[in-house]
Scaffold this motif. Sequence first.
Motif, PDB file in Angstrom:
ATOM      1  N   ALA A  50       0.700  -1.260  -0.132  1.00 11.48           N
ATOM      2  CA  ALA A  50       0.245   0.064  -0.211  1.00 11.48           C
ATOM      3  C   ALA A  50       0.686   0.859  -0.023  1.00 11.48           C
ATOM      4  O   ALA A  50       2.221   0.948   0.179  1.00 11.48           O
ATOM      5  CB  ALA A  50      -0.823  -0.193   0.943  1.00 11.48           C
ATOM      6  N   VAL A  51       0.151   2.394   0.251  1.00  7.45           N
ATOM      7  CA  VAL A  51       1.135   3.640   0.375  1.00  7.45           C
ATOM      8  C   VAL A  51       0.168   4.587   0.885  1.00  7.45           C
ATOM      9  O   VAL A  51      -0.356   4.819   1.390  1.00  7.45           O
ATOM     10  CB  VAL A  51       1.396   4.469  -1.509  1.00  7.45           C
ATOM     11  N   HIS A  52       0.640   5.783   1.294  1.00  7.74           N
ATOM     12  CA  HIS A  52       0.211   6.624   2.253  1.00  7.74           C
ATOM     13  C   HIS A  52       0.163   7.968   1.170  1.00  7.74           C
ATOM     14  O   HIS A  52       0.798   8.270   0.423  1.00  7.74           O
ATOM     15  CB  HIS A  52       1.397   7.470   3.553  1.00  7.74           C
ATOM     16  N   ALA A  53      -0.543   8.141   1.381  1.00  8.81           N
ATOM     17  CA  ALA A  53      -1.365   9.740   1.100  1.00  8.81           C
ATOM     18  C   ALA A  53      -0.293  10.556   1.473  1.00  8.81           C
ATOM     19  O   ALA A  53       0.913  10.623   2.569  1.00  8.81           O
ATOM     20  CB  ALA A  53      -2.391  10.901   1.746  1.00  8.81           C
ATOM     21  N   ASP A  54       0.335  11.441   0.107  1.00  9.68           N
ATOM     22  CA  ASP A  54       1.269  12.999   0.074  1.00  9.68           C
ATOM     23  C   ASP A  54       2.581  12.085   0.388  1.00  9.68           C
ATOM     24  O   ASP A  54       3.777  12.370   1.561  1.00  9.68           O
ATOM     25  CB  ASP A  54       0.942  14.017   1.533  1.00  9.68           C
ATOM     26  N   ALA A  55       3.287  11.158  -0.244  1.00 10.16           N
ATOM     27  CA  ALA A  55       3.976  10.289   0.372  1.00 10.16           C
ATOM     28  C   ALA A  55       4.605   9.663  -1.345  1.00 10.16           C
ATOM     29  O   ALA A  55       3.710   9.765  -2.148  1.00 10.16           O
ATOM     30  CB  ALA A  55       3.955   9.237   0.963  1.00 10.16           C
ATOM     31  N   SER A  56       6.110   9.626  -1.419  1.00 10.71           N
ATOM     32  CA  SER A  56       6.598   9.381  -2.254  1.00 10.71           C
ATOM     33  C   SER A  56       6.059   8.023  -3.332  1.00 10.71           C
ATOM     34  O   SER A  56       6.014   6.633  -1.735  1.00 10.71           O
ATOM     35  CB  SER A  56       7.870   8.728  -2.580  1.00 10.71           C
ATOM     36  N   ALA A  57       5.887   7.546  -4.086  1.00  9.51           N
ATOM     37  CA  ALA A  57       5.835   5.435  -3.992  1.00  9.51           C
ATOM     38  C   ALA A  57       6.510   5.306  -5.069  1.00  9.51           C
ATOM     39  O   ALA A  57       6.280   5.739  -5.915  1.00  9.51           O
ATOM     40  CB  ALA A  57       4.665   5.359  -4.029  1.00  9.51           C
TER      41      ALA A  57
END
Length: 191
Positions: A50-57
Amino acid sequence: MKLQGWKERRLNRTHMFLWGLVLAISTANPGWAQSGTTVVQAHAVVATDAVHADASAKLAVLAQVADGFHINDHKPSFDYLIPTQVKIEPGDQFTVKNLVYPKGNPKKFDFFDAPISVYEGTLVVGVLLQAAKALAPGTYTLKGKFAYQACNDHACLAPTSVPLAVTIKVVPRNVPLKPVEPDVFRRIKFE
């Protein structure tokens, strides 16, 4: 009779190659294109579950070029060669911060005096994404394409692309992320 200089000979060879390429593409066996044979297969994977909002992926596009074929480097050896490109559709959820292409391999062909940089076999392209600041938890689909021109030792096919789609799950910041396919992502230098 005037003797040609090396620049004129090279220009003439380049023109002959280009006309040969046009002829090869225009006279290629039409049954081949309809046979269902795929020269390049490609798909995308995310580095974490998964990823977090306002973050790099981090994303990886894995492409497999069929035996007997090659595709041009992202930075082709000559201006008139079609580059290999990963193109991501723009959207509000994710933006592309950087694309990381592998270095091509120099290969000598009869129709060029010098080796040209190509990809063969498996290649991995890295995509560094930025998730939007106000991205709500949920599941999102990112679409794009892997564009290329495939050639063998005798002819080139028309430029084409493979569609890409990857599902990305966004979770709250307090949810830890787990790595997915770390061996793939070790091969990409995102710096």
